[in-house]
Design a protein around this motif. Sequence first.
Motif, PDB file in Angstrom:
ATOM      1  N   LEU A  28     -45.119  24.825 -15.686  1.00 25.25           N
ATOM      2  CA  LEU A  28     -44.524  23.740 -14.920  1.00 25.25           C
ATOM      3  C   LEU A  28     -45.238  23.658 -13.583  1.00 25.25           C
ATOM      4  CD1 LEU A  28     -42.235  21.627 -14.916  1.00 25.25           C
ATOM      5  CD2 LEU A  28     -40.773  23.351 -13.845  1.00 25.25           C
ATOM      6  N   LEU A  29     -45.893  22.520 -13.340  1.00 23.70           N
ATOM      7  CA  LEU A  29     -46.672  22.335 -12.118  1.00 23.70           C
ATOM      8  C   LEU A  29     -45.994  21.408 -11.122  1.00 23.70           C
ATOM      9  CD1 LEU A  29     -50.290  22.036 -13.584  1.00 23.70           C
ATOM     10  CD2 LEU A  29     -49.218  24.038 -12.536  1.00 23.70           C
ATOM     11  N   GLY A  30     -45.004  20.654 -11.567  1.00 23.72           N
ATOM     12  CA  GLY A  30     -44.328  19.735 -10.664  1.00 23.72           C
ATOM     13  C   GLY A  30     -42.930  19.420 -11.137  1.00 23.72           C
ATOM     14  N   VAL A  31     -42.008  19.254 -10.177  1.00 22.70           N
ATOM     15  CA  VAL A  31     -40.631  18.852 -10.466  1.00 22.70           C
ATOM     16  C   VAL A  31     -40.306  17.654  -9.589  1.00 22.70           C
ATOM     17  CG1 VAL A  31     -38.200  19.499 -10.371  1.00 22.70           C
ATOM     18  CG2 VAL A  31     -39.899  21.171 -11.125  1.00 22.70           C
ATOM     19  N   HIS A  32     -40.052  16.517 -10.230  1.00 23.14           N
ATOM     20  CA  HIS A  32     -39.664  15.293  -9.522  1.00 23.14           C
ATOM     21  C   HIS A  32     -38.166  15.100  -9.716  1.00 23.14           C
ATOM     22  CE1 HIS A  32     -43.937  13.296  -9.667  1.00 23.14           C
ATOM     23  NE2 HIS A  32     -43.929  14.492  -9.114  1.00 23.14           N
ATOM     24  N   LEU A  33     -37.412  15.230  -8.647  1.00 29.14           N
ATOM     25  CA  LEU A  33     -35.971  15.047  -8.738  1.00 29.14           C
ATOM     26  C   LEU A  33     -35.596  13.631  -8.323  1.00 29.14           C
ATOM     27  CD1 LEU A  33     -34.257  18.340  -7.528  1.00 29.14           C
ATOM     28  CD2 LEU A  33     -34.830  17.602  -9.846  1.00 29.14           C
ATOM     29  N   ASN A  34     -34.662  13.075  -9.050  1.00 33.92           N
ATOM     30  CA  ASN A  34     -34.067  11.764  -8.833  1.00 33.92           C
ATOM     31  C   ASN A  34     -32.873  11.707  -9.775  1.00 33.92           C
ATOM     32  OD1 ASN A  34     -35.338  11.388 -11.378  1.00 33.92           O
ATOM     33  ND2 ASN A  34     -37.145  10.520 -10.407  1.00 33.92           N
ATOM     34  N   ASP A  35     -32.394  10.532 -10.111  1.00 33.00           N
ATOM     35  CA  ASP A  35     -31.312  10.430 -11.088  1.00 33.00           C
ATOM     36  C   ASP A  35     -31.290   9.016 -11.638  1.00 33.00           C
ATOM     37  OD1 ASP A  35     -29.140  11.203 -12.686  1.00 33.00           O
ATOM     38  OD2 ASP A  35     -28.174  12.291 -11.045  1.00 33.00           O
ATOM     39  N   GLY A  36     -30.449   8.801 -12.640  1.00 37.37           N
ATOM     40  CA  GLY A  36     -30.361   7.493 -13.255  1.00 37.37           C
ATOM     41  C   GLY A  36     -29.391   7.519 -14.410  1.00 37.37           C
ATOM     42  N   TYR A  37     -29.294   6.387 -15.102  1.00 37.19           N
ATOM     43  CA  TYR A  37     -28.331   6.230 -16.197  1.00 37.19           C
ATOM     44  C   TYR A  37     -28.980   6.364 -17.563  1.00 37.19           C
ATOM     45  CZ  TYR A  37     -25.148   4.835 -12.514  1.00 37.19           C
ATOM     46  OH  TYR A  37     -24.366   4.834 -11.387  1.00 37.19           O
ATOM     47  N   ALA A  38     -30.173   6.979 -17.602  1.00 36.34           N
ATOM     48  CA  ALA A  38     -30.849   7.345 -18.849  1.00 36.34           C
ATOM     49  C   ALA A  38     -31.286   6.137 -19.681  1.00 36.34           C
ATOM     50  CB  ALA A  38     -29.980   8.281 -19.688  1.00 36.34           C
ATOM     51  N   LYS A  39     -31.427   4.980 -19.033  1.00 39.09           N
ATOM     52  CA  LYS A  39     -31.909   3.792 -19.732  1.00 39.09           C
ATOM     53  C   LYS A  39     -33.275   3.349 -19.235  1.00 39.09           C
ATOM     54  CE  LYS A  39     -27.220   2.021 -20.492  1.00 39.09           C
ATOM     55  NZ  LYS A  39     -26.274   0.902 -20.217  1.00 39.09           N
ATOM     56  N   ARG A  40     -33.622   3.757 -18.010  1.00 39.33           N
ATOM     57  CA  ARG A  40     -34.885   3.371 -17.403  1.00 39.33           C
ATOM     58  C   ARG A  40     -35.136   4.321 -16.239  1.00 39.33           C
ATOM     59  NH1 ARG A  40     -33.849  -1.754 -13.347  1.00 39.33           N
ATOM     60  NH2 ARG A  40     -32.168  -0.754 -12.170  1.00 39.33           N
ATOM     61  N   ASP A  41     -36.194   4.082 -15.516  1.00 34.92           N
ATOM     62  CA  ASP A  41     -36.558   4.926 -14.375  1.00 34.92           C
ATOM     63  C   ASP A  41     -35.834   4.398 -13.126  1.00 34.92           C
ATOM     64  OD1 ASP A  41     -37.791   6.836 -12.847  1.00 34.92           O
ATOM     65  OD2 ASP A  41     -39.772   5.895 -12.885  1.00 34.92           O
ATOM     66  N   ASP A  42     -34.552   4.743 -12.990  1.00 32.18           N
ATOM     67  CA  ASP A  42     -33.727   4.175 -11.924  1.00 32.18           C
ATOM     68  C   ASP A  42     -34.119   4.661 -10.532  1.00 32.18           C
ATOM     69  OD1 ASP A  42     -32.032   2.611 -13.582  1.00 32.18           O
ATOM     70  OD2 ASP A  42     -30.839   4.390 -14.073  1.00 32.18           O
ATOM     71  N   GLY A  43     -34.580   5.910 -10.410  1.00 35.68           N
ATOM     72  CA  GLY A  43     -34.964   6.442  -9.109  1.00 35.68           C
ATOM     73  C   GLY A  43     -33.811   6.571  -8.139  1.00 35.68           C
ATOM     74  N   LEU A  44     -32.620   6.906  -8.638  1.00 35.42           N
ATOM     75  CA  LEU A  44     -31.457   7.082  -7.773  1.00 35.42           C
ATOM     76  C   LEU A  44     -31.521   8.427  -7.059  1.00 35.42           C
ATOM     77  CD1 LEU A  44     -28.591   5.720 -10.066  1.00 35.42           C
ATOM     78  CD2 LEU A  44     -30.045   4.470  -8.463  1.00 35.42           C
ATOM     79  N   MET A  45     -30.647   8.602  -6.091  1.00 36.37           N
ATOM     80  CA  MET A  45     -30.626   9.836  -5.306  1.00 36.37           C
ATOM     81  C   MET A  45     -30.255  11.035  -6.178  1.00 36.37           C
ATOM     82  SD  MET A  45     -28.813   8.336  -1.876  1.00 36.37           S
ATOM     83  CE  MET A  45     -28.804   9.928  -1.025  1.00 36.37           C
ATOM     84  N   VAL A  46     -30.704  12.201  -5.763  1.00 34.37           N
ATOM     85  CA  VAL A  46     -30.503  13.436  -6.532  1.00 34.37           C
ATOM     86  C   VAL A  46     -29.007  13.696  -6.722  1.00 34.37           C
ATOM     87  CG1 VAL A  46     -30.865  15.928  -6.567  1.00 34.37           C
ATOM     88  CG2 VAL A  46     -32.640  14.404  -5.649  1.00 34.37           C
ATOM     89  N   GLY A  47     -28.627  13.974  -7.978  1.00 33.71           N
ATOM     90  CA  GLY A  47     -27.247  14.341  -8.272  1.00 33.71           C
ATOM     91  C   GLY A  47     -26.269  13.191  -8.290  1.00 33.71           C
TER      92      GLY A  47
END
Length: 329
Positions: free
Chosen positions: A222-241
Amino acid sequence: MTVCRFATRLNSFASRPQAEWPDLVGKPSMLQMAARAAKVAELTDLDLNFPDHVDENPAEMARKLGDLGLSINGFAMRYYSNPAFKLGAFTNPDPAVRREAIDMTKAGIDAAREAGASLMTLWLGQDGFDYAFQADYVTLWQHEIDGIREVSAHDPDCQISLEYKPNEPRSYSLMPDAATTLLAIREIGLPNLGVTLDFAHVLYADEQPAFAAALVARHSKLLGVHLNDGYAKRDDGLMVGAVHTLQTIELLRQIRRDGYAGAIYFDTFPDMTGLDPVHECEVNIATVKRMLRVVDRLDGDNRMSAAVDRQDAIASQAIIQEAMLGPDS
């Protein structure tokens, strides 16, 4: 894993430009966005897109960022400069376009190294297809493998991280999930290859983030971890958690167990709805720090390990809720 490095998406800091630059005409420059990002308490790093964010000598650019108190976590390739890339970068049917994409990636790796970074993230979103009978899948896969192998061999001391995503901009990406990405890495067989997990991408690939991380640690790195959030339908890019709090905590616990020592990068989109990017990033950092304290409590409580060993979902849910919310009295 004691997280002491937090990185962020630089373009987030173009959000609400009138609040920061009331007299700005056009878009803010890379250094203007970086200066705004430097206002975020505890932010240590930026990731820069290539070629978008690199319009001067990379070493000089890194020095200017250092003067702002920021380091460069790594570079990320973007294949937008040639409209022909819409039909593929490494997988384009035109060999001249494939060569352009590969050579541009090598130039990006060289620029990252000149800037003092040793991580290049490849998100090959243009490499895929949209229709049945559009492409020969064997040829498409071979072009992808050949391209990744060539750019990875260009500088063995630079880590090359593959960031997978199910789709967008193509209807079907050639690297849509963890298993396919790990298969490609195994076929290429170079030691400087690894994976970047983007939380929202993992969700809408219908994967459990911690399980994906465990597979990556088992079969690659694992070289990178991108944290964000969403509703699992698209790349929503919401705030973490914001939506998947438990899954985020479980991912943090898993990558700690696996020895991840890289930065936590916030790939969130405050600019999509005009949020204050400085405050948004500060809340993301505070959220991750709180979540890591929950992980500390879980790791200090033998009950959780015992419940997981028994696959006792009732017990584990009670323990995580207590660790998050406190006792019921």
